[in-house]
Design a protein around this motif. Structure first.
Motif, PDB file in Angstrom:
ATOM      1  N   CYS A 132       0.426 -28.888  22.364  1.00 37.85           N
ATOM      2  CA  CYS A 132      -0.783 -28.393  21.626  1.00 37.85           C
ATOM      3  C   CYS A 132      -1.646 -28.746  22.671  1.00 37.85           C
ATOM      4  N   LEU A 133      -1.763 -29.947  23.239  1.00 39.90           N
ATOM      5  CA  LEU A 133      -2.694 -30.335  24.157  1.00 39.90           C
ATOM      6  C   LEU A 133      -2.533 -29.953  25.446  1.00 39.90           C
TER       7      LEU A 133
ATOM      8  N   ASP B 295      -0.765 -31.317  13.166  1.00 38.68           N
ATOM      9  CA  ASP B 295       0.192 -32.121  13.712  1.00 38.68           C
ATOM     10  C   ASP B 295      -0.140 -33.426  13.375  1.00 38.68           C
ATOM     11  N   LEU B 296      -1.150 -33.661  13.540  1.00 38.65           N
ATOM     12  CA  LEU B 296      -1.968 -35.347  13.360  1.00 38.65           C
ATOM     13  C   LEU B 296      -1.657 -35.853  11.784  1.00 38.65           C
TER      14      LEU B 296
ATOM     15  N   TRP C  32      -3.823 -26.263  15.120  1.00 36.86           N
ATOM     16  CA  TRP C  32      -2.541 -26.776  15.259  1.00 36.86           C
ATOM     17  C   TRP C  32      -2.787 -28.228  15.387  1.00 36.86           C
ATOM     18  N   ILE C  33      -3.511 -28.942  16.323  1.00 33.64           N
ATOM     19  CA  ILE C  33      -3.431 -30.378  16.495  1.00 33.64           C
ATOM     20  C   ILE C  33      -3.968 -31.097  15.119  1.00 33.64           C
TER      21      ILE C  33
ATOM     22  N   LEU D  10       2.639 -31.851  19.370  1.00 34.24           N
ATOM     23  CA  LEU D  10       1.310 -32.131  19.423  1.00 34.24           C
ATOM     24  C   LEU D  10       0.936 -32.211  20.819  1.00 34.24           C
ATOM     25  N   THR D  11       1.918 -32.956  21.731  1.00 34.80           N
ATOM     26  CA  THR D  11       1.615 -33.146  23.180  1.00 34.80           C
ATOM     27  C   THR D  11       1.568 -31.562  23.812  1.00 34.80           C
TER      28      THR D  11
ATOM     29  N   TRP E 120      -5.649 -23.867  18.896  1.00 35.78           N
ATOM     30  CA  TRP E 120      -4.900 -25.103  19.156  1.00 35.78           C
ATOM     31  C   TRP E 120      -5.910 -26.256  18.423  1.00 35.78           C
ATOM     32  N   TYR E 121      -6.991 -26.177  18.220  1.00 36.74           N
ATOM     33  CA  TYR E 121      -7.575 -27.116  17.356  1.00 36.74           C
ATOM     34  C   TYR E 121      -6.971 -27.374  16.136  1.00 36.74           C
TER      35      TYR E 121
END
Length: 221
Positions: free
Chosen positions: A196-197, A170-171, A166-167, A193-194, A163-164
């Motif tokens: 992923c969080l 996405d940023l 992917w985030i 992104l949402t 997830w880190y």
């Protein structure tokens, strides 16, 4: 580039067969990419193995979209994802002990360090290649490609740290797609992104619950 010619031959008929309904091809690709991408990420958040076949469909739609936008690394990445998805599908089914289903866990510190160290030369090398291929955003396209491949590798091993990565990707993806006027895709990646969080939180909870269950079982024994 030979790879570019091969991908071009693949994308052209796909574009005609899948998207030529009298409407704009990119719009159709974005819409279908939106639908399958959102479902794929949601299934991943829920740690459902169905994320892999849905993700394969998403790869095909985004392959057409990114090729038309001259984001060649992103387009090529979709082909790589197809292969990685097949590996990940098998891994989640048989990658555990004695070929059982793989359990969620953490990547080792060594794995993370290696991925980060490889990211620097990989991004640099891909930037050079994409610049020569007249990619419209060579550095950013290369960076997101490398981050996404690292994230997919960790996802295939069902590692929380996926997830880190992917985030981080996405940023970068979000402003890149808005600059390229791929507005729907940019909005999709805001949604990604949402999610992923949410995935970060959901997987953390599941890992904590698994540890609690294992600790309780150890006490009872």
């Amino acid at each position: 580039m030979a790879v570019s010619h091969i991908l071009g031959d693949i994308v052209a008929p796909l574009n005609t067969v899948l998207f030529d309904f009298g409407h704009d091809a990119v719009t159709w690709a974005e819409l279908l990419g939106f639908a399958t991408g959102a479902v794929c990420v949601w299934l991943t958040v829920r740690a459902r193995i169905a994320n892999f076949p849905v993700g394969i469909a998403n790869n095909l739609f985004f392959l057409v979209l990114f090729w038309n936008a001259q984001l060649y690394a992103d387009a090529t990445l979709q082909v790589v994802y197809l292969m990685l998805a097949a590996v990940g599908w098998w891994s989640w089914l048989h990658g555990g002990e004695r070929r059982s289903a793989r359990k969620m866990g953490h990547a080792s510190a060594r794995t993370i360090v290696v991925l980060l160290l490889l990211a620097v030369p990989a991004t640099w090398g891909l930037t050079v290649v994409l610049t020569r291929a007249q990619d419209s955003a060579p550095f950013w396209d290369a960076l997101t490609t490398v981050l996404s491949l690292a994230a997919q590798w960790l996802l295939n091993t069902k590692s929380y740290e996926t997830w880190y990565f992917w985030i981080a990707a996405d940023l970068v993806y979000i402003p890149l797609y808005f600059v390229k006027a791929l507005y729907l895709t940019g909005i999709v990646y805001v949604l990604f992104l949402t999610m992923c969080l949410l995935g970060l939180r959901s997987w953390r909870r599941e890992l904590v619950a698994d540890r609690s269950t294992a600790a309780a079982a150890l006490v009872r024994s």
